[in-house]
Write an enzyme that holds these catalytic residues in place. Structure first.
Site, short mmCIF file in Angstrom:
data_model
loop_
_atom_site.label_atom_id
_atom_site.label_comp_id
_atom_site.label_asym_id
_atom_site.label_seq_id
_atom_site.Cartn_x
_atom_site.Cartn_y
_atom_site.Cartn_z
N GLN A 9 20.42 -33.21 12.06
CA GLN A 9 19.05 -33.62 12.38
C GLN A 9 18.38 -32.39 13.21
O GLN A 9 18.91 -31.69 14.20
CB GLN A 9 19.20 -34.86 13.24
CG GLN A 9 19.97 -34.74 14.37
CD GLN A 9 20.12 -36.01 15.14
OE1 GLN A 9 19.22 -36.98 15.19
NE2 GLN A 9 21.11 -36.35 15.82
N HIS A 25 16.69 -34.38 8.71
CA HIS A 25 16.02 -35.64 9.38
C HIS A 25 14.67 -35.65 9.70
O HIS A 25 13.72 -36.46 9.46
CB HIS A 25 16.95 -35.94 10.57
CG HIS A 25 16.57 -37.07 11.32
ND1 HIS A 25 15.55 -37.07 12.42
CD2 HIS A 25 16.86 -38.20 11.21
CE1 HIS A 25 15.55 -38.43 12.89
NE2 HIS A 25 16.25 -39.03 12.49
N ASP A 45 13.65 -39.04 7.83
CA ASP A 45 13.30 -40.18 8.72
C ASP A 45 11.80 -40.43 9.15
O ASP A 45 11.51 -39.28 9.94
CB ASP A 45 14.30 -40.26 9.93
CG ASP A 45 14.30 -41.86 10.44
OD1 ASP A 45 13.40 -42.44 9.98
OD2 ASP A 45 15.13 -42.05 11.17
N GLU A 57 14.28 -42.26 4.68
CA GLU A 57 14.58 -43.32 5.90
C GLU A 57 13.57 -44.15 6.42
O GLU A 57 12.58 -43.50 7.09
CB GLU A 57 15.59 -42.46 6.82
CG GLU A 57 16.19 -43.61 7.77
CD GLU A 57 17.33 -42.96 8.58
OE1 GLU A 57 17.59 -43.79 9.73
OE2 GLU A 57 17.93 -41.93 8.39
N ASP A 70 16.83 -48.63 7.69
CA ASP A 70 17.10 -48.44 9.39
C ASP A 70 16.62 -49.39 10.24
O ASP A 70 17.42 -50.23 10.55
CB ASP A 70 16.60 -46.77 9.53
CG ASP A 70 16.78 -46.50 11.17
OD1 ASP A 70 17.67 -47.11 11.86
OD2 ASP A 70 16.47 -45.32 11.60
N GLN A 73 21.71 -46.95 7.01
CA GLN A 73 22.17 -46.16 8.35
C GLN A 73 22.83 -47.33 9.12
O GLN A 73 22.42 -48.28 9.41
CB GLN A 73 20.99 -45.46 8.86
CG GLN A 73 21.78 -44.78 10.03
CD GLN A 73 20.90 -44.28 11.59
OE1 GLN A 73 21.70 -43.77 12.23
NE2 GLN A 73 19.52 -44.40 11.22
N LYS A 103 23.96 -47.44 12.38
CA LYS A 103 23.41 -46.78 13.67
C LYS A 103 24.54 -47.26 14.65
O LYS A 103 24.08 -48.42 15.39
CB LYS A 103 22.33 -47.17 13.97
CG LYS A 103 21.41 -46.22 15.19
CD LYS A 103 20.08 -46.60 15.29
CE LYS A 103 19.17 -46.05 14.27
NZ LYS A 103 18.81 -44.63 14.51
N THR A 150 22.73 -41.68 17.07
CA THR A 150 21.56 -41.37 17.65
C THR A 150 21.93 -39.83 18.39
O THR A 150 23.10 -39.87 18.71
CB THR A 150 21.22 -42.35 18.83
OG1 THR A 150 20.01 -41.69 19.32
CG2 THR A 150 22.36 -42.45 19.85
N CYS A 151 20.97 -39.16 18.23
CA CYS A 151 20.84 -37.74 19.25
C CYS A 151 21.22 -38.05 20.85
O CYS A 151 21.65 -37.36 21.36
CB CYS A 151 19.59 -37.12 19.11
SG CYS A 151 18.20 -38.02 19.67
#
Length: 420
Positions: free
Chosen positions: A172, A194, A238, A273, A307, A329, A331, A360-361
């Site tokens: 990402q 991403h 995304d 996404e 998502d 996804q 998550k 997630t980041c």
């Protein structure tokens, strides 16, 4: 073996909490911050520092197991739990969770995971971030108590084969969507970039032109920088529902636009996404299903990734059963205890939908490594490189954990793909 002590430590995550509603609504920027009023309940500002809570469990043998509670960047959006802060939740964890944990036997991870996932507070399930981090610590505790890797614990309890083949990793970029792509190509990630297309005017374009230009550039850039023709990554972008915004959620118009993007991708597989966000789960399922049907009618190979509004294990079951997407996804922080992530991947496999073990980041190294063990046991089609938005740091954490595990598993269990 039992838990003798439980500690909860305030920590930082690898990114930030962002108010998605304000950003999608056109919030301006000032350097790394956003300007304007927050729209999502719980936010004081549009961008706030990310937080985490470490769960530390001491075992009778003196070892400490660990897991990190973390929540997604866009907390409070798309049906997700509210903003997660240490100041709010540590006092509750100390008064309510510690007594439940001390003295608990860690011999079976899945039993413990189901127990904590069913805990409630004020009649509601406890925050997904707490269940997420606590389940990581319980998995680590079972592994440490039995001298196994976490992946081995999962394989044993779910009767899965040990497979040491490499996983397909997905990078990402964050907003550094050009330089990061060069890095990803150099390091041969399996899917990229991403892209973080979360604003119409600055990233998608009022008519979608900015994204069209970007996809064209991606295909050309991969061809230019790749060392050999065998490197054919998937392009996965995304868009946070922004395509639906510019086409008023018209499935025919959206499918036509997506098909055009696919033609620009230079024959690299294209995954989009979250093309739409209609604000509720039933509507989301129906619109994604209509877009997918139209894509098939026109012979497009563009694949849709679900998502938004696909957060919990039950949500994933409903999206998969509706056959409204090509990939889901998963998550990870949104599913609470990681046994839900394990079972969501396996459900996707059983019903012919691709599984993307995401997250997630805004996680930590501890949660990212725990998820890698889940991935090595369940074998999803795609695994997010996390945490953070710097790419290289996340790749170091995830790829190196994967390769260390491969070496240990091969030493313990023999050739690649050997059953236990």
């Amino acid at each position: 073996m039992k838990i003798t002590n439980a500690q909860f430590s305030a920590g930082v995550s690898s990114f930030y909490f962002d108010d998605q509603a304000a950003i999608k609504g056109g919030a301006g920027t000032d350097g790394f911050t956003y300007v304007g009023a927050a729209r999502t309940p719980g936010f004081d500002k549009i961008r706030q520092s990310g937080e985490a809570i470490s769960v530390l469990l001491e075992l009778e043998n003196g070892q400490w197991a660990e897991g990190d509670c973390a929540a997604v960047q866009y907390s409070g959006a798309g049906g997700r739990d509210p903003l997660f802060t240490a100041e709010t939740y540590i006092p509750w964890m100390e008064s309510h969770l510690r007594p439940l944990l001390i003295g608990r036997d860690v011999g079976n991870f899945t039993e413990n995971a189901r127990f904590i996932d069913n805990l409630t507070a004020d009649g509601r399930p406890i925050h997904t971030a707490i269940r997420y981090g606590l389940s990581q610590a319980l998995l680590d505790a079972t592994a440490k108590a039995s001298n196994r890797l976490k992946v081995e614990v999962i394989c044993d309890e779910y009767r899965l084969p040990i497979d040491t083949a490499p996983l397909k990793l997905f990078g990402q970029s964050g907003d550094d969507r050009y330089n990061a792509v060069d890095k990803m190509i150099m390091k041969r990630v399996d899917a990229l970039p991403h892209g973080l297309i979360n604003n119409v005017s600055t990233k998608l374009g009022e008519n979608g032109g900015r994204l069209q230009e970007y996809v064209t550039w991606l295909g050309q850039r991969i061809k230019k920088l790749r060392v050999d023709q065998d490197y054919t990554p998937s392009i996965h972008i995304d868009v946070y529902g922004t395509i639906g915004l510019i086409f008023n959620n018209d499935p025919v118009a959206i499918a036509s636009y997506l098909d055009g993007l696919g033609k620009r991708a230079e024959k690299f597989p294209l995954y989009i996404e979250g093309p739409v966000d209609v604000g509720n789960k039933p509507g989301q399922i129906e619109l994604l299903k209509a877009i997918g049907a139209r894509l098939r009618d026109i012979g497009s190979k563009v694949r849709i990734v679900a998502d938004e509004w696909c957060n919990t294990h039950q949500d994933i079951v409903e999206f998969v059963d509706a056959k409204c997407c090509d990939m889901v996804q998963i998550k990870t922080p949104d599913l609470g205890s990681i046994h839900n992530t394990i079972e969501a991947v396996l459900y996707c496999h059983a019903h012919g939908v691709e599984a993307y073990l995401g997250g997630t980041c805004n996680e930590t190294d501890v949660s990212a490594r725990a998820c890698l063990h889940v991935a090595q046991a369940t074998r999803p089609q795609r695994v997010l490189i996390k945490p953070g938005m710097g790419f290289d740091e996340g790749l170091t954490i995830v790829a190196n954990e994967m390769r260390r595990n491969q070496s240990i598993l091969q030493a313990k269990h023999g050739a690649m793909g050997a059953s236990r």
